[in-house]
Design a protein around this motif. Structure first.
Motif, PDB file in Angstrom:
ATOM      1  N   MET A  25       0.728   5.921  12.893  1.00  0.00           N
ATOM      2  CA  MET A  25      -0.406   6.478  13.623  1.00  0.00           C
ATOM      3  C   MET A  25      -0.862   7.799  12.992  1.00  0.00           C
ATOM      4  N   ARG A  26       0.073   8.647  12.649  1.00  0.00           N
ATOM      5  CA  ARG A  26      -0.280   9.933  12.029  1.00  0.00           C
ATOM      6  C   ARG A  26      -0.914   9.737  10.649  1.00  0.00           C
ATOM      7  N   GLU A  27      -0.440   8.749   9.887  1.00  0.00           N
ATOM      8  CA  GLU A  27      -1.028   8.460   8.578  1.00  0.00           C
ATOM      9  C   GLU A  27      -2.474   7.988   8.735  1.00  0.00           C
ATOM     10  N   LYS A  28      -2.712   7.095   9.702  1.00  0.00           N
ATOM     11  CA  LYS A  28      -4.073   6.586   9.950  1.00  0.00           C
ATOM     12  C   LYS A  28      -4.979   7.715  10.444  1.00  0.00           C
ATOM     13  N   GLU A  29      -4.428   8.598  11.255  1.00  0.00           N
ATOM     14  CA  GLU A  29      -5.209   9.737  11.741  1.00  0.00           C
ATOM     15  C   GLU A  29      -5.604  10.655  10.583  1.00  0.00           C
ATOM     16  N   ALA A  30      -4.659  10.929   9.694  1.00  0.00           N
ATOM     17  CA  ALA A  30      -4.944  11.801   8.554  1.00  0.00           C
ATOM     18  C   ALA A  30      -5.998  11.177   7.646  1.00  0.00           C
ATOM     19  N   ALA A  31      -5.900   9.870   7.423  1.00  0.00           N
ATOM     20  CA  ALA A  31      -6.889   9.187   6.583  1.00  0.00           C
ATOM     21  C   ALA A  31      -8.269   9.275   7.216  1.00  0.00           C
TER      22      ALA A  31
END
Length: 125
Positions: A25-31
């Motif tokens: 979730m954090r990776e998708k948010e950062a992207a």
């Protein structure tokens, strides 16, 4: 005893933070947040929501045209793959947290929660 409960809660929080669901979730948010187009769509949608919220707070009813404008903007925003991916993983993470809360309730109550057919909650496992 309450200190031990708080310590276990902290430990649980750390386990959740280390979970693949949370990391994804954090990776998708950062992207999503590093994409100029995604940010622009999110800001437009939020601005539209805020202006309509102000209208409602002033006692004004939203017209069908204004509601359709919100729905169209939401559709446009969700057509962005980065926003859509983040929204999907965020929903999955929320379902995971709901499952964690159900297990905590099960521990408190001493019996599993009764099954229900709430489609928003997702399947129970």
């Amino acid at each position: 005893m309450s200190d031990m409960v708080l310590d276990k809660a902290l430990e649980l929080g750390k386990f959740i933070a280390e979970s693949e669901k949370y990391k994804t979730m954090r990776e998708k948010e950062a992207a999503m947040m590093s994409d100029v187009d995604a940010i622009a769509l999110i800001e437009k949608f939020q601005h539209l929501q805020q202006s309509h919220q102000i209208m409602r707070m002033q006692g004004q009813e939203l017209t069908d045209e204004q509601l359709n404008e919100v729905y169209a903007m939401e559709d446009k925003m969700m057509s962005n793959p980065l926003i859509r991916e983040f929204a999907e993983i965020q929903e999955q993470f929320q379902k995971f947290l709901n499952q964690v809360n159900e297990r905590i309730s099960e521990g408190i109550e001493g019996n599993p929660p009764k099954a229900h057919s709430c489609s928003a909650c997702g399947p129970h496992s």
